[in-house]
Design an enzyme around this catalytic site. Structure first.
Site, mmCIF file in Angstrom:
data_model
loop_
_atom_site.group_PDB
_atom_site.id
_atom_site.type_symbol
_atom_site.label_atom_id
_atom_site.label_comp_id
_atom_site.label_asym_id
_atom_site.label_seq_id
_atom_site.Cartn_x
_atom_site.Cartn_y
_atom_site.Cartn_z
ATOM 1 N N TYR A 87 16.854 -24.079 -23.757
ATOM 2 C CA TYR A 87 16.030 -23.682 -22.924
ATOM 3 C C TYR A 87 15.090 -22.500 -23.446
ATOM 4 C CZ TYR A 87 13.668 -20.763 -19.388
ATOM 5 O OH TYR A 87 13.079 -20.086 -18.446
ATOM 6 N N SER A 137 10.808 -10.558 -15.738
ATOM 7 C CA SER A 137 10.039 -11.916 -15.338
ATOM 8 C C SER A 137 10.379 -12.010 -13.724
ATOM 9 C CB SER A 137 10.992 -13.070 -15.990
ATOM 10 O OG SER A 137 10.315 -14.104 -15.407
ATOM 11 N N GLN A 148 6.523 -8.741 -14.383
ATOM 12 C CA GLN A 148 5.866 -9.541 -14.561
ATOM 13 C C GLN A 148 5.583 -10.533 -13.352
ATOM 14 O OE1 GLN A 148 7.450 -13.091 -15.358
ATOM 15 N NE2 GLN A 148 5.311 -13.668 -15.075
ATOM 16 N N TYR A 175 4.223 -13.841 -11.527
ATOM 17 C CA TYR A 175 3.540 -15.132 -11.468
ATOM 18 C C TYR A 175 2.942 -15.309 -10.046
ATOM 19 C CZ TYR A 175 5.894 -17.403 -15.560
ATOM 20 O OH TYR A 175 6.268 -17.670 -16.758
ATOM 21 N N THR A 229 0.861 -13.185 -15.412
ATOM 22 C CA THR A 229 0.951 -14.155 -16.237
ATOM 23 C C THR A 229 -0.016 -15.245 -15.920
ATOM 24 O OG1 THR A 229 3.039 -13.401 -17.409
ATOM 25 C CG2 THR A 229 2.339 -15.808 -17.370
ATOM 26 N N ARG A 271 9.400 -29.519 -21.449
ATOM 27 C CA ARG A 271 10.071 -29.293 -22.698
ATOM 28 C C ARG A 271 10.989 -30.593 -22.650
ATOM 29 N NH1 ARG A 271 9.479 -24.390 -20.519
ATOM 30 N NH2 ARG A 271 11.490 -24.616 -19.495
ATOM 31 N N LYS A 299 -1.382 -11.429 -19.314
ATOM 32 C CA LYS A 299 -0.910 -12.239 -20.519
ATOM 33 C C LYS A 299 -1.064 -13.836 -20.518
ATOM 34 C CE LYS A 299 3.897 -12.855 -21.799
ATOM 35 N NZ LYS A 299 4.321 -14.488 -21.540
ATOM 36 N N HIS A 343 2.441 -18.478 -24.712
ATOM 37 C CA HIS A 343 3.565 -18.538 -23.822
ATOM 38 C C HIS A 343 4.838 -18.802 -24.724
ATOM 39 C CE1 HIS A 343 4.667 -18.395 -19.456
ATOM 40 N NE2 HIS A 343 5.784 -18.716 -19.946
ATOM 41 N N ARG A 381 5.149 -22.959 -25.195
ATOM 42 C CA ARG A 381 5.750 -23.626 -23.920
ATOM 43 C C ARG A 381 4.985 -24.273 -22.935
ATOM 44 N NH1 ARG A 381 11.372 -21.680 -24.125
ATOM 45 N NH2 ARG A 381 11.583 -21.780 -21.705
HETATM 46 C C1 LIG Z 1 13.048 -18.912 -22.348
HETATM 47 C C2 LIG Z 1 11.823 -18.255 -22.333
HETATM 48 C C3 LIG Z 1 11.476 -17.861 -20.897
HETATM 49 C C4 LIG Z 1 10.073 -17.347 -20.598
HETATM 50 N N1 LIG Z 1 9.775 -17.050 -19.467
HETATM 51 C C5 LIG Z 1 8.643 -16.320 -19.171
HETATM 52 C C6 LIG Z 1 8.322 -15.816 -17.834
HETATM 53 O O1 LIG Z 1 9.302 -15.943 -16.941
HETATM 54 N N2 LIG Z 1 7.109 -15.168 -17.717
HETATM 55 C C7 LIG Z 1 6.300 -15.249 -18.782
HETATM 56 O O2 LIG Z 1 5.000 -14.377 -18.630
HETATM 57 N N3 LIG Z 1 6.565 -15.682 -19.945
HETATM 58 C C8 LIG Z 1 7.935 -16.125 -20.401
HETATM 59 N N4 LIG Z 1 7.814 -16.469 -21.482
HETATM 60 C C9 LIG Z 1 7.186 -16.586 -22.703
HETATM 61 C C10 LIG Z 1 7.383 -14.910 -23.457
HETATM 62 O O3 LIG Z 1 7.032 -14.027 -22.395
HETATM 63 C C11 LIG Z 1 6.589 -14.883 -24.557
HETATM 64 O O4 LIG Z 1 5.161 -14.864 -24.223
HETATM 65 C C12 LIG Z 1 7.121 -15.653 -25.708
HETATM 66 O O5 LIG Z 1 8.485 -15.719 -25.801
HETATM 67 C C13 LIG Z 1 6.832 -15.073 -27.035
HETATM 68 O O6 LIG Z 1 7.001 -16.058 -28.110
HETATM 69 P P1 LIG Z 1 8.391 -15.521 -28.946
HETATM 70 O O7 LIG Z 1 9.588 -16.002 -28.269
HETATM 71 O O8 LIG Z 1 8.039 -16.559 -30.197
HETATM 72 O O9 LIG Z 1 8.608 -14.155 -29.244
HETATM 73 C C14 LIG Z 1 9.253 -17.337 -21.416
HETATM 74 C C15 LIG Z 1 9.620 -17.488 -22.983
HETATM 75 C C16 LIG Z 1 11.060 -18.082 -23.388
HETATM 76 C C17 LIG Z 1 11.423 -18.128 -24.742
#
Ligand SMILES: Cc1cc2nc3c(=O)[nH]c(=O)nc-3n(C[C@H](O)[C@H](O)[C@H](O)COP(=O)(O)O)c2cc1C
Length: 395
Positions: free
Chosen positions: A25, A107, A128, A130, A156, A165, A252, A276, A279
């Site tokens: 995940y 988050s 953060q 949503y 965000t 995914r 963001k 993100h 993702r």
């Molecule tokens: C497992 C996972 C969960 C995430 N959940 C959120 C989230 O709840 N809110 C959000 O704004 N970004 C979320 N993100 C994005 C991260 O805040 C961030 O933008 C991203 O991980 C940056 O890339 P990196 O993992 O390569 O450092 C998530 C990323 C991952 C890997």
């Protein structure tokens, strides 16, 4: 943690300790993972400019972000379900960030609640948001974040609909989650993880449980979450949030200069150039390739933060060289958390700080405010984009 030399070592250890469904995940990106891979490969393609015989004995990593003094240009990004990588994951990550002198972002989709984290930490953390269909819930949660003394809101804006995914589907990490025999067997081989989760404060979305009617069990709650992402979200909602939130506001998930300009017009104190972590929109450009044009577009009134693919201190220097004020990290600390709880997060932060310090020394850089396009080797366009002087410290 003694034999851990780099973030990739933490990743390998996390892979052994965290059940497959939760490791995947965190590790995976959406669809074919093109953007996920581009985040890394485009960073690696940027070469740094080696300089010699500069006195670099008095280096400092300190800087400011939205007026806050921080020990390094580094922020822990919001990561949903952090508490499933390790019991009490959000609390442990926030504490490690506190001790390292950098901000932690909680988050909306966390396991520990805002109140849990506030109770277990001494310094303010970032929250953060949503914005979901239930605007009443958004309003309430902002009040809770204020009551918990969060001083910065990270809104965000790149998740109106959810990217898929593939690995989550294969692992049953769906909404609602599927209980599969192979996952139960996998968990049985990870007793340390299971014990940590069992002893942890919570096992479901801590910010939502008890605050949303008709979601008494985890399946109902997960379904509610799945239904709540709002495709109708638009810039007017940002104006609404701006009115509700008296603290600093960071947007963001900006990847386009036009959107960056609109964010500035609406009064964002900072933006995060982000896809993100690869993702959401697969096929979107890497964050680092989008950064220079956005830095050029926003001018010097709004701080530009960056995330996506940061795994080394040299990556942080690359992003700062292209005009970012600081970097958020997601997976780099999540691997640390899975590998070793709070000590693992602290290790991830330490690795990145040390690597950044060495990269600064070998590019002849002493202070964060000195970093500009001149640390990047070759590439006139990149240099020009990054040449904009960083705003002087605000505090
Ligand atoms: C497992 C996972 C969960 C995430 N959940 C959120 C989230 O709840 N809110 C959000 O704004 N970004 C979320 N993100 C994005 C991260 O805040 C961030 O933008 C991203 O991980 C940056 O890339 P990196 O993992 O390569 O450092 C998530 C990323 C991952 C890997």
């Amino acid at each position: 943690m003694k034999n851990i030399a780099c973030i990739d070592d933490l990743r390998m250890l996390a892979r052994r300790k965290v059940p497959r469904a939760f490791f995947d995940y965190a590790d995976s990106g959406s669809y074919n993972e093109e953007t996920l891979r581009a985040n890394r490969s485009d960073l690696e393609a940027i070469k740094l400019r080696q300089r010699v015989l500069v006195d670099v004995s008095q280096r400092s990593l300190t800087t400011t972000v939205v007026g806050q003094n921080i020990a390094a240009p580094l922020i822990l990004a919001p990561v949903g379900l952090t508490g499933m990588q390790h019991g009490n994951g959000e609390i442990l990550s926030a504490q490690a960030a506190n001790e390292a002198g950098i901000p932690y972002t909680l988050s909306t989709m966390s396991i520990c609640s805002i109140e849990d984290v506030a109770q277990a930490t001494r310094k303010p953390f970032w929250f953060q948001l949503y914005v979901i269909r239930d605007r009443g819930f958004s309003k309430d949660i902002l009040e809770r974040a204020l009551a918990a003394k969060c001083n910065t809101l990270v809104l965000t804006v790149d998740l109106q609909v959810l990217g898929q995914r593939h690995r989550d589907i294969k692992n049953g990490m769906t909404v609602p989650p599927e209980i599969r025999l192979k996952n139960i067997i996998d968990i049985a081989t990870k007793p340390g993880w299971a014990f940590g989760i069992l002893m942890g404060k919570r096992k479901t979305f801590g910010n939502l449980a008890g605050h949303v009617k008709g979601t008494e069990n985890i399946n109902q709650l997960a379904k509610w979450v799945g239904d709540q992402f709002d495709p109708a979200l638009n810039w007017k909602d940002v104006e609404w949030i701006k009115k509700l939130w008296p603290g600093k506001l960071i947007l963001k998930g900006i990847l386009d200069p036009e959107d960056a300009k609109t964010a500035v017009e609406l009064g964002a104190d900072a933006i995060v150039v982000s896809n993100h972590g690869g993702r959401q929109l697969d096929g979107a450009p890497s964050s680092i390739s989008a950064l220079p044009a956005i830095v050029d577009a926003v001018g010097s009134d709004t701080e530009v933060l960056f995330d996506g693919g940061i795994r080394t201190g040299a990556d942080i220097l690359r992003a700062l060289g292209l005009g970012a004020r600081a970097c958020m990290i997601g997976r780099a600390y999540i691997y640390g958390l899975g590998a070793g709880g709070k000590a693992g997060v602290a290790k991830a932060i330490d690795i990145l700080k040390n690597e950044l310090s060495v990269a600064m020394a070998l590019t002849g850089t002493i202070k964060i405010s000195d970093i500009d396009g001149s640390v990047i080797a070759g590439g006139d366009v990149k240099k020009k984009s990054a040449a904009r002087k960083r705003k002087p410290s605000q505090s």
